[in-house]
Design an enzyme around this catalytic site. Structure first.
Site, PDB file in Angstrom:
ATOM      1  N   CYS A   1      -7.969   2.444 -31.837  1.00 30.16           N
ATOM      2  CA  CYS A   1      -9.092   2.126 -32.720  1.00 30.16           C
ATOM      3  C   CYS A   1     -10.403   2.744 -32.265  1.00 30.16           C
ATOM      4  O   CYS A   1     -11.405   2.679 -32.981  1.00 30.16           O
ATOM      5  CB  CYS A   1      -9.233   0.615 -32.851  1.00 30.16           C
TER       6      CYS A   1
ATOM      7  N   HIS B   1     -17.507  -4.155 -32.725  1.00 29.96           N
ATOM      8  CA  HIS B   1     -16.085  -3.964 -33.014  1.00 29.96           C
ATOM      9  C   HIS B   1     -15.599  -5.151 -33.846  1.00 29.96           C
ATOM     10  O   HIS B   1     -14.861  -4.950 -34.809  1.00 29.96           O
ATOM     11  CB  HIS B   1     -15.309  -3.836 -31.704  1.00 29.96           C
TER      12      HIS B   1
ATOM     13  N   GLU C   1     -16.597  -9.439 -26.673  1.00 36.91           N
ATOM     14  CA  GLU C   1     -17.643  -8.468 -26.995  1.00 36.91           C
ATOM     15  C   GLU C   1     -19.026  -9.122 -26.942  1.00 36.91           C
ATOM     16  O   GLU C   1     -19.990  -8.516 -26.463  1.00 36.91           O
ATOM     17  CB  GLU C   1     -17.400  -7.855 -28.372  1.00 36.91           C
TER      18      GLU C   1
ATOM     19  N   LYS D   1     -16.455  -5.056 -40.503  1.00 38.82           N
ATOM     20  CA  LYS D   1     -15.020  -5.286 -40.725  1.00 38.82           C
ATOM     21  C   LYS D   1     -14.785  -6.547 -41.549  1.00 38.82           C
ATOM     22  O   LYS D   1     -13.706  -6.715 -42.122  1.00 38.82           O
ATOM     23  CB  LYS D   1     -14.279  -5.394 -39.390  1.00 38.82           C
TER      24      LYS D   1
ATOM     25  N   HIS E   1     -10.056  -3.700 -40.917  1.00 45.73           N
ATOM     26  CA  HIS E   1      -9.998  -2.863 -39.714  1.00 45.73           C
ATOM     27  C   HIS E   1      -9.256  -1.575 -40.036  1.00 45.73           C
ATOM     28  O   HIS E   1      -8.053  -1.580 -40.282  1.00 45.73           O
ATOM     29  CB  HIS E   1      -9.286  -3.635 -38.609  1.00 45.73           C
TER      30      HIS E   1
ATOM     31  N   PHE F   1      -6.498  -0.430 -28.550  1.00 44.29           N
ATOM     32  CA  PHE F   1      -5.339  -0.767 -27.723  1.00 44.29           C
ATOM     33  C   PHE F   1      -5.203   0.265 -26.608  1.00 44.29           C
ATOM     34  O   PHE F   1      -5.410   1.460 -26.815  1.00 44.29           O
ATOM     35  CB  PHE F   1      -4.061  -0.760 -28.560  1.00 44.29           C
TER      36      PHE F   1
END
Length: 416
Positions: free
Chosen positions: A165, A305, A316, A337, A342, A403
């Site tokens: 991502c 994010h 975060e 998002k 996403h 990831f």
């Protein structure tokens, strides 16, 4: 050596809340959710039966029908958004030295639809290997950059970054570096993804990563809310034209903003889970500030994010509070998002566009779908809940994490 300054001169977008740059921005500012029941396949037996699909998109309105058939949807999204961004930039490519213009794209997965379709077709057959001759070129992630470069005759560096991502933020940082080092005058950068299919939805369901709020898709993506239960899968892409400032000024280009820094880090912790204290997020934001030569107090807005996962969101926020200290309470923070879902490897691209437009228009897009405060997340922070806010945005920081523990941040600032 003296580094060149890099500016944004063109934008293109194809997203679940709008199929052009202006439609996308209007969708964000109005707080529109892009989540709908899945139409791309029969999802009745899946744990998650909704996603943020691109709507009403016909690739043949932009690409010759024969050529479109040779492209996976993620490449179609790349070509169409790049076309829009180049038009928006005003670059007259036939007058440019195209040896000095590159294409650096991002995609976390690439042609998943193509890979799935070919495997399904083989499995339905008698075992005789019958595959589409374009199977491999459609599937591989670098097809996106190759197609853009061939379409416009761009002979500078051309490749695709893959870091889950964080992919398209990595592509932007690479593009930024090529230009400021004097190796390119301009780069078409961004990212695209098309993973709303059986393999994509089934795979993320198996990880227990996605929301299963099938009774109310529009409110399923709810970053920082107490009742968040996972991310909503999205698709689409965005393109950004980065250009040498002197080159842009010489041709009288309209300039959205300047790119002043990029930061990267690794969690070195877990293949799918973020570091519990947000260590990697902290490091990449700190590295971006250092690269830009600015202090935390100079940032006005962070596009986080913010995926709407129970574990990821608080980590975060911890990193932001650790790095920004008291100034964290003077920031606007939002997760777009909540509206787009996403987009995996394309998330950084569409969120960079949101951040650039926030700087350009002095408007912060909202985090929609907030209903209940989470006691783990400081309610005194300004998450721009539920409606856009007008404010001076001199500088915006955009985060994407992937990831594998890949973390990236990019900083955009008004041109001075």
């Amino acid at each position: 050596m003296e580094l060149r300054r890099v500016v944004v001169t063109g934008l293109g977008a194809l997203t679940p809340v709008g199929n052009t740059l202006q439609e996308y921005w209007d969708g964000l500012v109005s707080g529109r959710s892009g989540a709908v029941p899945i139409t791309k396949f029969d999802a009745e037996k899946f744990k998650t039966r909704f996603a943020c699909e691109v709507k009403g998109f016909d690739p043949t309105a932009f690409i010759d029908r024969k050529e479109a058939r040779k492209m996976d949807p993620f490449s179609q999204y790349a070509v169409v958004t790049a076309d829009e961004a180049i038009r928006d930039s005003g670059l007259e490519l036939e007058k440019e030295d195209r040896d000095q213009i590159g294409v650096i794209w991002g995609s976390g997965i690439g042609g998943l639809q193509t890979f799935q379709d070919e495997c399904f077709n083989f499995a339905k057959g008698d075992g005789t290997p019958r595959f589409n001759p374009f199977f491999i070129p459609k599937m591989i992630a670098d097809s996106a950059s190759g197609l853009i470069s061939m379409r416009h005759g761009l002979r500078g560096p051309s490749y695709v970054t893959v870091s889950a991502c964080a992919s398209s933020n990595n592509s932007m940082i690479d593009a930024f570096n090529y230009i400021r080092l004097g190796m390119c005058t301009a780069v078409v950068t961004g990212g695209s993804e098309a993973a709303i299919n059986e393999a994509g939805v089934g795979g993320f369901n198996a990880l227990h990563a996605m929301s299963t709020r099938n009774d109310d898709p529009a409110t399923a993506s709810r970053p920082y809310d107490l009742d968040r239960d996972g991310f909503v899968l999205g698709e689409g892409g965005a393109a950004i034209i980065l250009e040498d400032l002197e080159h842009a000024r010489a041709r009288g280009a309209r300039i959205y903003c300047e790119v002043i820094g990029g930061g990267m880090s690794s969690d070195a912790y877990h293949i799918t889970a973020p570091h519990p204290e947000g260590e990697g997020a902290f490091l990449c934001m700190r590295n971006a500030l250092k690269d830009a030569g600015v202090g935390p107090e100079e940032i006005d807005y962070i596009n986080t994010h913010g995926t709407s996962t129970p574990i990821g969101d608080p980590q975060e926020v911890k990193a932001i509070q650790r790095l920004f200290g008291e100034h964290a309470y003077g920031l606007n923070i939002s997760s777009t998002k909540s509206m787009t879902g996403h987009l995996l490897g394309a998330a950084g691209a569409i969120e960079a566009v949101a951040s650039i437009m926030a700087v350009h228009h002095d408007t912060v897009p909202p985090t929609i779908n907030h209903f209940t405060d989470d006691p783990e997340i400081d309610p005194k922070l300004n998450f721009t809940f539920n409606s856009a806010q007008k404010r001076t945005v001199n500088a915006a920081l955009s985060n994407t994490f992937g990831f594998g523990g890949h973390n990236t941040s990019v900083i955009f600032r008004k041109l001075r």
